[in-house]
Design an enzyme around this catalytic site. Structure first.
Site, PDB file in Angstrom:
ATOM      1  N   CYS A 116      42.707  37.879  46.987  1.00  0.00           N
ATOM      2  CA  CYS A 116      42.105  38.314  45.727  1.00  0.00           C
ATOM      3  C   CYS A 116      41.867  39.813  45.847  1.00  0.00           C
ATOM      4  O   CYS A 116      42.433  40.461  46.724  1.00  0.00           O
ATOM      5  CB  CYS A 116      40.829  37.538  45.398  1.00  0.00           C
ATOM      6  SG  CYS A 116      39.466  37.855  46.522  1.00  0.00           S
ATOM      7  N   GLN A 117      41.039  40.380  45.007  1.00  0.00           N
ATOM      8  CA  GLN A 117      40.839  41.829  45.040  1.00  0.00           C
ATOM      9  C   GLN A 117      40.066  42.284  46.277  1.00  0.00           C
ATOM     10  O   GLN A 117      40.438  43.236  46.934  1.00  0.00           O
ATOM     11  CB  GLN A 117      40.125  42.301  43.767  1.00  0.00           C
ATOM     12  CG  GLN A 117      40.210  43.794  43.540  1.00  0.00           C
ATOM     13  CD  GLN A 117      41.642  44.254  43.284  1.00  0.00           C
ATOM     14  OE1 GLN A 117      42.389  43.632  42.561  1.00  0.00           O
ATOM     15  NE2 GLN A 117      42.019  45.359  43.914  1.00  0.00           N
TER      16      GLN A 117
END
Length: 189
Positions: free
Chosen positions: A70-71
């Site tokens: 994810c980020q």
């Protein structure tokens, strides 16, 4: 080969890059929204958003380790918790795409950086509700139906997973995916 991971099923960007460079078979799964994924992701990764992870367990490989991305690592860890013991060979990329980019690793971009569709919907829906309410209080009471209509649409979207506003926004030119292009972590193409 030694893996760079902790006992909690994590791998850092350098360790992942090394394993990919050495030809290790890994399935990269990006758990961010489609818009975030399109704006930049690891080459070869597939997009299975966090809210779909339990429904798409069959998309996760049984033959090789799965690396969740994810980020920043938070949503990937949440996805790992949702997957649970059903898939024991699951790693989380520590620091997520931010750490990957900071290590000057390659990302792939399939559209211009833009706000995710969900954020665009929240902004416009909020503005319409606010505007409808203000106009109902100051101009004519009939404006309240703007706020009621948007509220009803959001309720319908929450119950069914079908959002008319996001379907319309997806047709706008800035929300259409472009052909993928490879970008290096140093900003060169």
């Amino acid at each position: 080969m030694e893996m760079t991971k902790s006992s909690h099923g994590r791998i850092d960007a350098g360790g992942l890059r090394g394993r990919l460079d050495s030809g290790d078979r890994l399935q990269l799964v990006d758990v961010r929204s489609r818009g975030e994924y399109d704006a930049g992701h690891l080459p070869g990764s597939i997009n299975v958003p966090l809210d779909q992870i339990e429904l798409r367990m069959d998309d996760l490989s049984e033959r090789c380790e799965v690396v969740l991305v994810c980020q920043t690592g938070g949503r990937a860890a949440m996805s790992r918790d949702l997957i649970g013991a059903g898939k024991p060979r699951v790693l989380v990329l520590e620091g997520g795409l931010d750490a990957w980019s900071a290590a000057d690793c390659i990302t792939v971009q399939s559209q211009s950086a833009r706000w995710p569709l969900e954020r665009q919907v929240r902004l416009v829906a909020g503005l319409l509700i606010l505007l409808g309410t203000i106009l109902a209080l100051t101009v004519a009471s009939g404006w309240i139906f703007v706020a009621l209509g948007v509220g009803a649409g959001l309720t319908f979207a929450g119950l069914t997973g079908i959002c008319g506003m996001s379907s319309l926004f997806a047709l706008l030119p800035w929300n259409r995916p472009r052909k993928p292009q490879v970008q290096c972590g140093d900003g060169s193409s």
